[in-house]
Enzyme design. Sequence first.
Site, PDB file in Angstrom:
ATOM      1  CE  LYS A   1      32.060   4.511  73.319  1.00 46.09           C
ATOM      2  NZ  LYS A   1      32.305   4.364  71.891  1.00 46.09           N
TER       3      LYS A   1
ATOM      4  NE  ARG B   1      36.589  10.297  71.627  1.00 49.60           N
ATOM      5  CZ  ARG B   1      35.876  10.853  72.597  1.00 49.60           C
ATOM      6  NH1 ARG B   1      36.186  12.078  73.012  1.00 49.60           N
ATOM      7  NH2 ARG B   1      34.850  10.222  73.136  1.00 49.60           N
TER       8      ARG B   1
ATOM      9  CE  LYS C   1      32.576  10.792  70.187  1.00 50.25           C
ATOM     10  NZ  LYS C   1      33.061   9.538  69.560  1.00 50.25           N
TER      11      LYS C   1
ATOM     12  CD  GLU D   1      21.781   2.944  77.982  1.00 48.31           C
ATOM     13  OE1 GLU D   1      21.562   2.183  77.022  1.00 48.31           O
ATOM     14  OE2 GLU D   1      21.615   4.171  77.919  1.00 48.31           O
TER      15      GLU D   1
ATOM     16  CE  LYS E   1      35.177   2.107  74.093  1.00 50.07           C
ATOM     17  NZ  LYS E   1      34.806   2.490  72.767  1.00 50.07           N
TER      18      LYS E   1
ATOM     19  CB  SER F   1      43.038   4.106  73.292  1.00 47.68           C
ATOM     20  OG  SER F   1      42.102   5.117  73.604  1.00 47.68           O
TER      21      SER F   1
END
Length: 329
Positions: free
Chosen positions: A196, A206, A223, A239, A254, A280
Amino acid sequence: MQQLRRNRRLRTNDAIRSLVREHTITPHDFLVPLFVVEGKGIKEEILSMPGYYRYSLDVLKNEVKALWSLGLKSVLLFVKVLDGLKDNKGTEALNADGLMQRAIKTVKETTPDMLVMTDVALDPYSSYGHDGIVENGYVVNDETCKILAEISLSHAQAGADFVAPSDMMDGRILAIRELLEKENFKNTGIMSYSAKYASAFYGPFRDALDSAPVEMLHVPKDKKTYQMDVANRDEAIKETLIDIEEGADIVMVKPGLCYLDIVRDVRDVVDVPVAVYQVSGEYAMLKAAAEKGWLDHDAVMLEQIMAFKRAGAHIIASYFAKDVVRLLG
Ligand code: PBG
Protein backbone atom coordinates in the site's frame (compact mmCIF):
# COMPACT_ATOMS: atom_id res chain seq x y z
CA MET A 1 8.53 -12.12 -48.43
CA GLN A 2 4.84 -12.39 -49.05
CA GLN A 3 2.74 -11.43 -46.03
CA LEU A 4 1.47 -14.67 -44.44
CA ARG A 5 0.86 -13.70 -40.85
CA ARG A 6 -1.96 -11.21 -40.45
CA ASN A 7 -2.84 -10.51 -36.84
CA ARG A 8 -5.96 -8.67 -37.91
CA ARG A 9 -7.60 -11.99 -38.91
CA LEU A 10 -8.28 -12.55 -35.23
CA ARG A 11 -10.00 -9.16 -35.00
CA THR A 12 -12.25 -9.37 -38.04
CA ASN A 13 -15.58 -9.53 -36.21
CA ASP A 14 -17.08 -9.76 -32.76
CA ALA A 15 -17.37 -13.54 -32.80
CA ILE A 16 -13.69 -14.15 -33.44
CA ARG A 17 -12.68 -11.42 -31.00
CA SER A 18 -14.81 -13.09 -28.32
CA LEU A 19 -13.32 -16.46 -29.14
CA VAL A 20 -9.73 -15.37 -28.65
CA ARG A 21 -10.28 -12.91 -25.79
CA GLU A 22 -7.83 -13.61 -22.97
CA HIS A 23 -9.73 -12.06 -20.08
CA THR A 24 -13.34 -11.53 -19.06
CA ILE A 25 -15.04 -9.52 -16.34
CA THR A 26 -17.63 -11.21 -14.11
CA PRO A 27 -19.47 -10.20 -10.93
CA HIS A 28 -17.25 -12.69 -9.10
CA ASP A 29 -14.24 -10.46 -9.62
CA PHE A 30 -15.47 -7.76 -7.30
CA LEU A 31 -15.24 -6.71 -3.72
CA VAL A 32 -17.61 -3.83 -2.98
CA PRO A 33 -16.47 -1.15 -0.52
CA LEU A 34 -19.31 0.18 1.63
CA PHE A 35 -19.32 3.28 3.85
CA VAL A 36 -21.47 3.14 6.96
CA VAL A 37 -22.69 5.97 9.22
CA GLU A 38 -24.75 6.27 12.40
CA GLY A 39 -28.36 7.39 12.11
CA LYS A 40 -31.56 6.34 10.41
CA GLY A 41 -32.76 6.59 6.84
CA ILE A 42 -29.44 8.00 5.68
CA LYS A 43 -28.12 7.68 2.15
CA GLU A 44 -25.80 10.63 1.68
CA GLU A 45 -23.70 11.23 -1.38
CA ILE A 46 -19.98 11.75 -0.85
CA LEU A 47 -19.06 15.12 -2.31
CA SER A 48 -15.85 14.05 -4.02
CA MET A 49 -17.28 10.65 -5.04
CA PRO A 50 -20.41 11.44 -7.10
CA GLY A 51 -22.82 8.51 -7.18
CA TYR A 52 -21.27 6.90 -4.10
CA TYR A 53 -22.95 7.02 -0.71
CA ARG A 54 -22.69 6.59 3.03
CA TYR A 55 -25.48 4.44 4.46
CA SER A 56 -27.02 4.13 7.88
CA LEU A 57 -27.57 0.54 8.96
CA ASP A 58 -31.27 0.41 8.03
CA VAL A 59 -30.56 1.59 4.48
CA LEU A 60 -27.49 -0.62 4.27
CA LYS A 61 -29.82 -3.61 4.36
CA ASN A 62 -31.42 -2.61 1.05
CA GLU A 63 -28.05 -1.93 -0.50
CA VAL A 64 -26.60 -5.34 0.36
CA LYS A 65 -29.76 -7.05 -0.91
CA ALA A 66 -29.37 -5.12 -4.17
CA LEU A 67 -25.72 -6.13 -4.45
CA TRP A 68 -26.57 -9.76 -3.77
CA SER A 69 -29.25 -9.78 -6.45
CA LEU A 70 -26.68 -8.49 -8.95
CA GLY A 71 -24.36 -11.37 -8.10
CA LEU A 72 -21.99 -9.28 -6.00
CA LYS A 73 -21.13 -11.54 -3.09
CA SER A 74 -18.37 -9.77 -1.17
CA VAL A 75 -18.29 -6.46 0.65
CA LEU A 76 -15.56 -4.49 2.39
CA LEU A 77 -16.88 -2.40 5.26
CA PHE A 78 -15.69 1.04 6.38
CA VAL A 79 -17.24 3.19 9.09
CA LYS A 80 -17.46 6.92 9.67
CA VAL A 81 -17.00 7.39 13.38
CA LEU A 82 -18.54 10.24 15.35
CA ASP A 83 -15.96 12.89 16.30
CA GLY A 84 -16.70 12.60 20.00
CA LEU A 85 -15.70 8.93 19.95
CA LYS A 86 -12.22 9.47 18.51
CA ASP A 87 -9.00 9.29 20.52
CA ASN A 88 -5.32 8.53 19.91
CA LYS A 89 -5.67 4.82 20.59
CA GLY A 90 -8.84 4.21 18.62
CA THR A 91 -10.55 2.88 21.74
CA GLU A 92 -13.97 2.94 20.09
CA ALA A 93 -12.78 0.39 17.51
CA LEU A 94 -12.91 -2.26 20.24
CA ASN A 95 -16.48 -1.49 21.27
CA ALA A 96 -18.39 -4.75 20.80
CA ASP A 97 -21.46 -2.64 20.04
CA GLY A 98 -19.61 -0.13 17.86
CA LEU A 99 -20.76 0.87 14.38
CA MET A 100 -18.49 -1.60 12.58
CA GLN A 101 -19.55 -4.50 14.77
CA ARG A 102 -23.23 -3.64 14.22
CA ALA A 103 -22.62 -3.23 10.49
CA ILE A 104 -21.11 -6.71 10.27
CA LYS A 105 -24.14 -8.19 12.04
CA THR A 106 -26.55 -6.20 9.88
CA VAL A 107 -25.03 -7.53 6.65
CA LYS A 108 -24.93 -11.09 7.98
CA GLU A 109 -28.54 -10.94 9.15
CA THR A 110 -29.73 -9.49 5.84
CA THR A 111 -27.69 -11.59 3.41
CA PRO A 112 -26.16 -14.46 5.42
CA ASP A 113 -24.06 -15.75 2.53
CA MET A 114 -22.50 -12.39 1.69
CA LEU A 115 -18.76 -12.48 2.40
CA VAL A 116 -17.97 -9.74 4.87
CA MET A 117 -14.53 -8.18 4.98
CA THR A 118 -13.68 -5.34 7.32
CA ASP A 119 -11.11 -2.58 7.12
CA VAL A 120 -8.77 -2.75 10.10
CA ALA A 121 -6.84 0.42 10.90
CA LEU A 122 -7.06 3.16 13.47
CA ASP A 123 -7.61 6.14 11.18
CA PRO A 124 -11.42 6.42 11.26
CA TYR A 125 -11.21 6.18 15.06
CA SER A 126 -8.08 8.30 15.55
CA SER A 127 -8.33 11.89 16.75
CA TYR A 128 -5.17 12.46 14.67
CA GLY A 129 -6.37 10.68 11.55
CA HIS A 130 -3.52 8.16 11.67
CA ASP A 131 -3.60 4.42 11.17
CA GLY A 132 -1.78 3.87 14.46
CA ILE A 133 -1.03 5.42 17.83
CA VAL A 134 0.93 8.69 17.68
CA GLU A 135 3.70 9.18 20.23
CA ASN A 136 6.22 12.02 20.07
CA GLY A 137 5.41 12.76 16.46
CA TYR A 138 5.76 9.15 15.35
CA VAL A 139 3.22 6.45 14.62
CA VAL A 140 4.42 3.68 16.93
CA ASN A 141 4.55 0.20 15.49
CA ASP A 142 4.34 -2.58 18.05
CA GLU A 143 1.75 -0.95 20.31
CA THR A 144 -0.39 -0.36 17.20
CA CYS A 145 -0.09 -4.00 16.11
CA LYS A 146 -1.46 -5.13 19.46
CA ILE A 147 -4.55 -2.96 19.04
CA LEU A 148 -5.00 -4.01 15.40
CA ALA A 149 -5.06 -7.63 16.54
CA GLU A 150 -7.69 -6.82 19.16
CA ILE A 151 -9.79 -4.94 16.60
CA SER A 152 -9.54 -7.93 14.25
CA LEU A 153 -10.69 -10.27 17.00
CA SER A 154 -13.62 -7.98 17.74
CA HIS A 155 -14.64 -8.02 14.05
CA ALA A 156 -14.32 -11.80 13.96
CA GLN A 157 -16.49 -12.09 17.05
CA ALA A 158 -19.12 -9.91 15.37
CA GLY A 159 -19.12 -12.28 12.39
CA ALA A 160 -16.61 -10.94 9.86
CA ASP A 161 -15.32 -13.57 7.44
CA PHE A 162 -12.10 -11.72 6.64
CA VAL A 163 -10.27 -8.84 8.25
CA ALA A 164 -8.38 -6.47 5.98
CA PRO A 165 -5.60 -4.59 7.78
CA SER A 166 -4.85 -1.44 5.79
CA ASP A 167 -2.31 0.18 8.09
CA MET A 168 1.13 -1.02 6.89
CA MET A 169 2.63 -1.55 10.36
CA ASP A 170 5.40 -4.16 10.47
CA GLY A 171 4.34 -7.48 11.96
CA ARG A 172 0.63 -6.79 12.12
CA ILE A 173 -0.35 -9.85 10.10
CA LEU A 174 1.48 -12.12 12.52
CA ALA A 175 -0.04 -10.35 15.52
CA ILE A 176 -3.54 -10.67 14.06
CA ARG A 177 -3.10 -14.30 12.95
CA GLU A 178 -1.74 -15.38 16.33
CA LEU A 179 -4.58 -13.80 18.27
CA LEU A 180 -7.25 -15.18 15.93
CA GLU A 181 -5.75 -18.69 16.22
CA LYS A 182 -5.48 -18.41 19.98
CA GLU A 183 -9.12 -17.35 20.28
CA ASN A 184 -10.19 -20.16 17.96
CA PHE A 185 -11.12 -18.04 14.94
CA LYS A 186 -9.14 -20.39 12.76
CA ASN A 187 -11.26 -19.81 9.66
CA THR A 188 -11.32 -16.05 9.84
CA GLY A 189 -9.18 -14.96 6.92
CA ILE A 190 -6.78 -12.08 6.48
CA MET A 191 -6.65 -9.98 3.34
CA SER A 192 -3.56 -7.88 3.80
CA TYR A 193 -3.06 -4.52 2.19
CA SER A 194 0.50 -5.68 1.58
CA ALA A 195 1.78 -3.17 -0.94
CA LYS A 196 0.00 0.00 0.00
CA TYR A 197 1.55 3.21 -1.21
CA ALA A 198 1.55 6.67 0.38
CA SER A 199 -0.67 7.90 -2.41
CA ALA A 200 -2.46 11.17 -3.05
CA PHE A 201 -5.29 9.18 -4.62
CA TYR A 202 -6.89 8.52 -1.20
CA GLY A 203 -8.16 12.10 -0.87
CA PRO A 204 -11.87 11.51 -1.57
CA PHE A 205 -11.91 8.48 0.77
CA ARG A 206 -10.61 10.63 3.60
CA ASP A 207 -13.45 13.06 2.84
CA ALA A 208 -15.91 10.19 2.95
CA LEU A 209 -14.83 9.13 6.42
CA ASP A 210 -13.50 12.47 7.64
CA SER A 211 -10.27 10.62 8.42
CA ALA A 212 -7.48 12.78 6.98
CA PRO A 213 -4.39 13.31 9.19
CA VAL A 214 -4.94 16.50 11.21
CA GLU A 215 -2.72 19.57 10.85
CA MET A 216 -1.12 19.80 14.27
CA LEU A 217 2.31 20.26 15.79
CA HIS A 218 3.89 16.90 16.76
CA VAL A 219 1.52 14.98 14.51
CA PRO A 220 2.92 13.52 11.26
CA LYS A 221 1.31 15.40 8.38
CA ASP A 222 1.23 12.41 6.06
CA LYS A 223 1.48 8.61 6.19
CA LYS A 224 4.93 8.30 4.63
CA THR A 225 6.56 6.64 7.64
CA TYR A 226 4.34 3.61 7.21
CA GLN A 227 2.81 3.54 3.72
CA MET A 228 5.25 2.78 0.88
CA ASP A 229 7.24 5.28 -1.14
CA VAL A 230 5.63 5.60 -4.58
CA ALA A 231 9.12 5.40 -6.13
CA ASN A 232 9.64 1.79 -5.04
CA ARG A 233 8.88 -1.35 -6.99
CA ASP A 234 11.10 -4.15 -5.61
CA GLU A 235 10.05 -3.26 -2.08
CA ALA A 236 6.48 -4.30 -2.90
CA ILE A 237 7.65 -7.88 -3.30
CA LYS A 238 9.45 -7.78 0.04
CA GLU A 239 6.35 -6.42 1.81
CA THR A 240 4.09 -8.96 0.15
CA LEU A 241 6.23 -12.02 0.82
CA ILE A 242 6.61 -11.09 4.48
CA ASP A 243 2.84 -10.75 4.85
CA ILE A 244 2.32 -14.19 3.30
CA GLU A 245 4.91 -15.67 5.64
CA GLU A 246 3.08 -14.09 8.56
CA GLY A 247 -0.21 -15.65 7.50
CA ALA A 248 -1.99 -13.45 4.95
CA ASP A 249 -4.52 -15.46 2.90
CA ILE A 250 -4.95 -12.77 0.24
CA VAL A 251 -2.55 -9.95 -0.59
CA MET A 252 -3.38 -6.58 -2.06
CA VAL A 253 -1.84 -3.83 -4.15
CA LYS A 254 -3.17 -0.31 -3.67
CA PRO A 255 -3.87 2.03 -5.47
CA GLY A 256 -4.75 0.34 -8.75
CA LEU A 257 -4.20 1.94 -12.11
CA CYS A 258 -0.88 3.64 -11.47
CA TYR A 259 0.41 0.43 -9.87
CA LEU A 260 -0.31 -2.21 -12.50
CA ASP A 261 3.42 -2.98 -12.68
CA ILE A 262 3.25 -3.96 -9.03
CA VAL A 263 0.13 -6.08 -9.55
CA ARG A 264 1.93 -8.08 -12.22
CA ASP A 265 5.17 -8.37 -10.23
CA VAL A 266 3.26 -9.66 -7.21
CA ARG A 267 1.12 -12.03 -9.26
CA ASP A 268 4.25 -13.56 -10.78
CA VAL A 269 5.83 -14.48 -7.44
CA VAL A 270 3.03 -15.36 -5.01
CA ASP A 271 0.87 -18.45 -4.59
CA VAL A 272 -2.09 -16.70 -2.93
CA PRO A 273 -4.88 -14.66 -4.55
CA VAL A 274 -3.95 -11.10 -5.47
CA ALA A 275 -6.36 -8.23 -4.92
CA VAL A 276 -6.11 -4.73 -6.28
CA TYR A 277 -7.89 -1.64 -4.91
CA GLN A 278 -9.10 0.90 -7.43
CA VAL A 279 -9.19 3.73 -4.92
CA SER A 280 -11.39 6.75 -4.38
CA GLY A 281 -9.24 9.19 -6.37
CA GLU A 282 -9.34 6.92 -9.39
CA TYR A 283 -13.12 6.82 -9.15
CA ALA A 284 -13.32 10.60 -8.74
CA MET A 285 -11.10 11.28 -11.76
CA LEU A 286 -13.29 9.33 -14.13
CA LYS A 287 -16.51 10.77 -12.69
CA ALA A 288 -15.18 14.30 -13.12
CA ALA A 289 -13.98 13.76 -16.67
CA ALA A 290 -17.27 12.10 -17.61
CA GLU A 291 -19.27 14.91 -16.03
CA LYS A 292 -17.42 17.35 -18.26
CA GLY A 293 -18.16 15.18 -21.26
CA TRP A 294 -14.45 14.56 -21.84
CA LEU A 295 -14.48 10.78 -21.44
CA ASP A 296 -16.98 8.04 -22.20
CA HIS A 297 -17.70 6.90 -18.64
CA ASP A 298 -18.76 3.33 -19.26
CA ALA A 299 -16.17 2.52 -21.89
CA VAL A 300 -13.31 3.89 -19.81
CA MET A 301 -14.62 2.16 -16.69
CA LEU A 302 -14.64 -1.24 -18.41
CA GLU A 303 -11.24 -0.62 -19.94
CA GLN A 304 -9.80 0.10 -16.51
CA ILE A 305 -11.35 -2.98 -14.93
CA MET A 306 -10.02 -5.09 -17.79
CA ALA A 307 -6.57 -3.61 -17.19
CA PHE A 308 -6.65 -4.96 -13.62
CA LYS A 309 -7.51 -8.41 -14.85
CA ARG A 310 -4.85 -8.31 -17.53
CA ALA A 311 -2.28 -7.20 -14.97
CA GLY A 312 -3.11 -10.33 -12.99
CA ALA A 313 -5.54 -9.33 -10.24
CA HIS A 314 -7.88 -12.09 -8.99
CA ILE A 315 -9.96 -9.69 -6.92
CA ILE A 316 -10.87 -6.07 -7.65
CA ALA A 317 -12.08 -3.75 -4.92
CA SER A 318 -13.89 -1.03 -6.81
CA TYR A 319 -16.49 1.69 -6.32
CA PHE A 320 -17.58 0.90 -9.88
CA ALA A 321 -18.55 -2.71 -9.08
CA LYS A 322 -22.29 -2.14 -9.26
CA ASP A 323 -22.11 -0.01 -12.42
CA VAL A 324 -19.93 -2.60 -14.14
CA VAL A 325 -22.14 -5.53 -13.27
CA ARG A 326 -25.26 -3.68 -14.39
CA LEU A 327 -23.57 -2.93 -17.67
CA LEU A 328 -22.58 -6.57 -18.17
CA GLY A 329 -26.29 -7.33 -17.99
C1 PBG B 1 -7.45 3.41 5.88
C2 PBG B 1 -7.73 3.25 4.43
C3 PBG B 1 -7.55 4.20 3.42
C4 PBG B 1 -8.08 3.65 2.27
C5 PBG B 1 -8.53 2.36 2.59
N1 PBG B 1 -8.30 2.14 3.93
C6 PBG B 1 -7.03 5.58 3.46
C7 PBG B 1 -5.65 5.83 3.90
O1 PBG B 1 -4.83 4.92 4.05
O2 PBG B 1 -5.37 6.99 4.16
C8 PBG B 1 -8.17 4.34 0.94
C9 PBG B 1 -9.26 3.88 0.04
C10 PBG B 1 -9.60 4.79 -1.07
O3 PBG B 1 -8.99 5.86 -1.29
O4 PBG B 1 -10.53 4.45 -1.80
N2 PBG B 1 -6.26 2.95 6.34
